[in-house]
Design an enzyme around this catalytic site. Sequence first.
Site, PDB file in Angstrom:
ATOM      1  N   ARG A 120       0.816  -1.206   0.000  1.00 55.80           N
ATOM      2  CA  ARG A 120       0.000   0.000   0.000  1.00 55.80           C
ATOM      3  C   ARG A 120       0.855   1.264   0.000  1.00 55.80           C
ATOM      4  NH1 ARG A 120      -1.461   3.911  -0.520  1.00 55.80           N
ATOM      5  NH2 ARG A 120      -3.337   5.075  -0.044  1.00 55.80           N
ATOM      6  N   TYR A 121       1.921   1.212   0.797  1.00 53.33           N
ATOM      7  CA  TYR A 121       2.827   2.357   0.901  1.00 53.33           C
ATOM      8  C   TYR A 121       4.061   2.068   0.051  1.00 53.33           C
ATOM      9  CZ  TYR A 121       0.050   3.487   5.087  1.00 53.33           C
ATOM     10  OH  TYR A 121      -0.959   3.787   5.960  1.00 53.33           O
ATOM     11  N   ARG A 124       7.083   0.079   2.039  1.00 51.98           N
ATOM     12  CA  ARG A 124       6.888  -1.004   2.986  1.00 51.98           C
ATOM     13  C   ARG A 124       5.716  -1.898   2.616  1.00 51.98           C
ATOM     14  NH1 ARG A 124       5.327   3.952   4.761  1.00 51.98           N
ATOM     15  NH2 ARG A 124       3.733   4.201   6.384  1.00 51.98           N
ATOM     16  N   CYS A 133      -5.332 -17.138  14.535  1.00 50.17           N
ATOM     17  CA  CYS A 133      -4.934 -16.335  15.692  1.00 50.17           C
ATOM     18  C   CYS A 133      -5.072 -17.158  16.961  1.00 50.17           C
ATOM     19  CB  CYS A 133      -5.816 -15.104  15.814  1.00 50.17           C
ATOM     20  SG  CYS A 133      -5.269 -13.728  14.799  1.00 50.17           S
ATOM     21  N   CYS A 137     -10.653 -11.691  18.045  1.00 47.72           N
ATOM     22  CA  CYS A 137     -11.237 -10.432  18.498  1.00 47.72           C
ATOM     23  C   CYS A 137     -12.481 -10.180  17.656  1.00 47.72           C
ATOM     24  CB  CYS A 137     -10.262  -9.279  18.268  1.00 47.72           C
ATOM     25  SG  CYS A 137      -8.625  -9.560  18.922  1.00 47.72           S
ATOM     26  N   CYS A 140     -12.368  -7.854  14.526  1.00 44.72           N
ATOM     27  CA  CYS A 140     -11.200  -8.068  13.658  1.00 44.72           C
ATOM     28  C   CYS A 140     -11.354  -7.410  12.283  1.00 44.72           C
ATOM     29  CB  CYS A 140     -10.942  -9.558  13.472  1.00 44.72           C
ATOM     30  SG  CYS A 140      -9.566  -9.914  12.362  1.00 44.72           S
ATOM     31  N   ARG A 142      -9.670  -8.053   9.700  1.00 49.13           N
ATOM     32  CA  ARG A 142      -9.561  -9.070   8.644  1.00 49.13           C
ATOM     33  C   ARG A 142     -10.508 -10.241   8.866  1.00 49.13           C
ATOM     34  NH1 ARG A 142      -3.919  -7.915   9.398  1.00 49.13           N
ATOM     35  NH2 ARG A 142      -3.721  -5.972   8.242  1.00 49.13           N
ATOM     36  N   ASP A 301     -12.345   0.014  12.767  1.00 52.78           N
ATOM     37  CA  ASP A 301     -12.649  -0.051  11.335  1.00 52.78           C
ATOM     38  C   ASP A 301     -14.113  -0.427  11.093  1.00 52.78           C
ATOM     39  OD1 ASP A 301     -10.067   0.608  10.511  1.00 52.78           O
ATOM     40  OD2 ASP A 301      -9.393  -1.480  10.676  1.00 52.78           O
ATOM     41  N   ASP A 338      -7.733   4.237   9.817  1.00 55.17           N
ATOM     42  CA  ASP A 338      -7.251   3.568   8.616  1.00 55.17           C
ATOM     43  C   ASP A 338      -8.364   3.793   7.590  1.00 55.17           C
ATOM     44  OD1 ASP A 338      -5.736   2.060   6.891  1.00 55.17           O
ATOM     45  OD2 ASP A 338      -5.308   0.494   8.373  1.00 55.17           O
ATOM     46  N   LYS A 345      -3.299   4.979   6.765  1.00 56.17           N
ATOM     47  CA  LYS A 345      -3.564   5.526   8.092  1.00 56.17           C
ATOM     48  C   LYS A 345      -3.512   7.056   8.070  1.00 56.17           C
ATOM     49  CE  LYS A 345      -1.657   1.405  10.175  1.00 56.17           C
ATOM     50  NZ  LYS A 345      -1.128   0.742   8.954  1.00 56.17           N
TER      51      LYS A 345
HETATM   52  C1  LIG Z   1      -0.321  -0.207   8.906  1.00 58.77           C
HETATM   53  C2  LIG Z   1       0.235  -0.663   7.636  1.00 58.77           C
HETATM   54  C3  LIG Z   1       1.602  -0.551   7.378  1.00 58.77           C
HETATM   55  C4  LIG Z   1       2.568   0.049   8.373  1.00 58.77           C
HETATM   56  O1  LIG Z   1       2.295   1.400   8.598  1.00 58.77           O
HETATM   57  P1  LIG Z   1       3.155   2.230   9.669  1.00 58.77           P
HETATM   58  O2  LIG Z   1       2.495   3.565   9.719  1.00 58.77           O
HETATM   59  O3  LIG Z   1       4.553   2.265   9.146  1.00 58.77           O
HETATM   60  O4  LIG Z   1       3.073   1.493  10.967  1.00 58.77           O
HETATM   61  C5  LIG Z   1       2.054  -0.991   6.164  1.00 58.77           C
HETATM   62  N1  LIG Z   1       1.228  -1.496   5.237  1.00 58.77           N
HETATM   63  C6  LIG Z   1      -0.091  -1.583   5.445  1.00 58.77           C
HETATM   64  C7  LIG Z   1      -0.961  -2.127   4.364  1.00 58.77           C
HETATM   65  C8  LIG Z   1      -0.630  -1.183   6.657  1.00 58.77           C
HETATM   66  O5  LIG Z   1      -1.943  -1.306   6.884  1.00 58.77           O
END
Ligand SMILES: *Cc1c(COP(=O)(O)O)cnc(C)c1O
Length: 376
Positions: A120-121, A124, A133, A137, A140, A142, A301, A338, A345
Amino acid sequence: MFTKDTLNLWYSGQGIWKETPKNNWDDWRWQLKNRLTQKVKIAKLLKLSEYESAGLDIANDKLLVSITPHFFNLIDPDDPNCPIRKQVIPTKDEGVCLSYENEDPVGEEQSMAIPGLVHRYPDRVLFLVTDRCGSYCRYCTRSRLVSNAQGYGFRPNFEQCLNYIREHKEIRDVLISGGDPLLLSDDKLSALFGELAKIPHVEFVRIGSRLPVFLPQRITSGLLSALKAHPNLWMSIHVNHPKECTVELKNACHKLANAGIPLGNQSVLLKGVNDDLLVMKSLIHRLLMMKVRPYYLYQCDLVPGSSHLRTPVSKGIEIIKGLRGATTGYAIPQFVIDAPGGGGKVPLNPDYIEQVDGDVWVLKNFEGNIFKYRSV
Ligand SMILES: *Cc1c(COP(=O)(O)O)cnc(C)c1O
């Protein structure tokens, strides 16, 4: 709602399993095998309300019910509003789905580069390694795939996921989650972290796990060795209420921290669980005592059937406002939503800026007093 006494108690011990031999109790596989999953068994230990009874009848079509003995012990059988109970015992309200709720509330599927890998980012990835799990929860994010109650059939191919990470040199951060990654065997984890350690552009790896909370017995010396296969591993745990901070969790966190793993916590703001300043303060102070830095506080969420646990967004901002200035800066998490549809986020903060006039910033401090700052 919470007296000073309940907030000061660090729970410990075998509770209603006091007859169980200690070596069984301390064995994480015994805890998993003896999880409470069936209504008849739960009903023997707790007086179920009509709402819960109906909830247990419908839950298995949404998200399985499963509670470790360690976590079940934290439920106060005499308190129908017990904050632990609300997190793991379903109610009939799970059948109430609203038009703006979504099976995929934060839009992960559209960013799923390959099954199990959410990119997504830019720098990362979120690597989902299992759909299981320690306990489930009820809110959840997911639910659509976790526990496979909805027949998602989640089966990530680790080699494919690792190849994607190897090929994408922009990925410097890998977040391992699921389901709960710590349900994998020590050998499997060790192999995974070993492979990630070999990828030169991956400089930071973290695990998202609630197992220390549900199953502190999992933090064994074998696991600690397996985690050392990566030289820069961090971990985010998930604690929502001070009652979850048991002596066992504290010891587990200290072991992880002493093994060189920096710890953070992610909480979800939940109605009747932690939507209260006193409760949140008690939680974050305990987290610091456990060597855990509060990281995110999530607005709940829009998971189908979770509206009974959701608070207004203003509640989260109000809590953060109540913490700022009133406690250690390290103890204050970032409140986030989110965003639905894959927005990622988004931080939400109380407003401390009264006015900006050119280079003059008019600021309001935690006491409500006004101060001027001029930058040039
Ligand atoms: C939360 C999340 C991350 C990590 O986000 P940080 O702000 O770095 O903690 C990475 N990828 C996805 C899809 C996420 O939901």
